[in-house]
Design an enzyme around this catalytic site. Structure first.
Site, PDB file in Angstrom:
ATOM      1  N   ILE A 134      43.511  45.264  47.213  1.00  0.00           N
ATOM      2  CA  ILE A 134      43.454  46.537  46.645  1.00  0.00           C
ATOM      3  C   ILE A 134      42.774  47.042  45.262  1.00  0.00           C
ATOM      4  O   ILE A 134      43.101  46.387  44.134  1.00  0.00           O
ATOM      5  CB  ILE A 134      45.242  47.157  46.333  1.00  0.00           C
ATOM      6  CG1 ILE A 134      45.740  47.070  47.825  1.00  0.00           C
ATOM      7  CG2 ILE A 134      45.356  48.659  46.070  1.00  0.00           C
ATOM      8  CD1 ILE A 134      47.352  47.164  47.411  1.00  0.00           C
ATOM      9  N   PRO A 135      41.461  47.263  45.496  1.00  0.00           N
ATOM     10  CA  PRO A 135      40.558  47.103  44.364  1.00  0.00           C
ATOM     11  C   PRO A 135      40.963  48.092  43.047  1.00  0.00           C
ATOM     12  O   PRO A 135      39.963  48.871  42.943  1.00  0.00           O
ATOM     13  CB  PRO A 135      39.247  47.099  44.807  1.00  0.00           C
ATOM     14  CG  PRO A 135      39.479  48.083  46.081  1.00  0.00           C
ATOM     15  CD  PRO A 135      40.953  47.595  46.405  1.00  0.00           C
ATOM     16  N   CYS A 136      41.891  48.063  42.404  1.00  0.00           N
ATOM     17  CA  CYS A 136      41.945  48.924  41.449  1.00  0.00           C
ATOM     18  C   CYS A 136      41.074  48.666  40.161  1.00  0.00           C
ATOM     19  O   CYS A 136      40.972  49.532  39.209  1.00  0.00           O
ATOM     20  CB  CYS A 136      43.557  48.742  40.876  1.00  0.00           C
ATOM     21  SG  CYS A 136      43.977  47.052  40.385  1.00  0.00           S
ATOM     22  N   HIS A 137      40.284  47.405  40.079  1.00  0.00           N
ATOM     23  CA  HIS A 137      39.390  47.380  39.211  1.00  0.00           C
ATOM     24  C   HIS A 137      38.154  48.365  39.328  1.00  0.00           C
ATOM     25  O   HIS A 137      37.546  48.473  38.381  1.00  0.00           O
ATOM     26  CB  HIS A 137      38.851  45.820  39.216  1.00  0.00           C
ATOM     27  CG  HIS A 137      38.319  45.351  40.574  1.00  0.00           C
ATOM     28  ND1 HIS A 137      38.701  45.054  41.752  1.00  0.00           N
ATOM     29  CD2 HIS A 137      37.067  45.266  40.835  1.00  0.00           C
ATOM     30  CE1 HIS A 137      37.830  44.944  42.628  1.00  0.00           C
ATOM     31  NE2 HIS A 137      36.863  45.210  41.979  1.00  0.00           N
TER      32      HIS A 137
END
Length: 184
Positions: A152-155
């Site tokens: 889950i690419p919150c970056h």
């Protein structure tokens, strides 16, 4: 000392599979990574600098679960995660278990999973996509609650002015991930 062994009373075979989470720790270009898997899929990818801290973070995120260190089960997941960090354009194809979040967090995470590699989005833009134009802080809170880094690419979420803001696993790691995705 393995921290998780102190928290496991009876052997995992005594427990319902739904109560058990297997995990393993490996190394990557951005630090140690912990991958954890439930019976449904990967439920945690944590990034850090030492195994004890990662194990404690996992225990804090999944209270009441039996945590079993199982390198054999997670070997392929760890390899896929390390490859993704080195070559993000290849993608990260892992079955995820995203049950451990509120309905709002899960909606945010679904939006984040749709952000292409190499792209970014603002907290406000995510909130707008969810029909909550004033919900940027709630989106940031959902990002902070994300236990599945990279999956889950919150970056990929940035401030309205495009600058980097907080990242649970450190702003330098966020910058390194985004630079790698942008081919820098």
């Amino acid at each position: 000392m393995n921290l998780m062994q102190t928290q496991m009373a009876p052997p995992a075979s005594v427990h319902n599979a739904l109560d058990t989470i297997a995990y393993a720790i490996g190394e990557s270009a951005i630090g140690d990574i912990l991958a954890a898997r439930s019976d449904i899929g990967v439920c945690a990818i944590l990034i850090g600098s030492d195994a004890d801290t990662l194990e404690q973070d996992l225990a804090n995120r999944f209270p009441g679960k039996v945590l079993v260190e199982d390198e054999a089960t997670l070997r392929d997941d760890l390899a896929a995660i390390a490859r993704f960090i080195e070559t993000p354009g290849a993608g990260l194809d892992l079955r995820l278990d995203m049950r451990h979040g509120t309905p709002f967090q899960q909606r945010v995470w679904d939006v984040l999973r749709a952000i292409p590699c190499g792209a970014t989005i603002t907290y406000t833009a995510v909130a707008r996509r969810l029909g909550q134009p004033n919900g940027a802080r709630a989106v940031a809170t959902a990002c902070a609650a994300n236990a599945i880094a990279l999956g889950i690419p919150c970056h990929r979420v940035v401030r309205a002015d495009g600058t980097l803001s907080g990242y649970r696993w450190g702003i330098e790691r966020k910058r390194a991930l985004l630079d790698k995705e942008a081919g820098r």
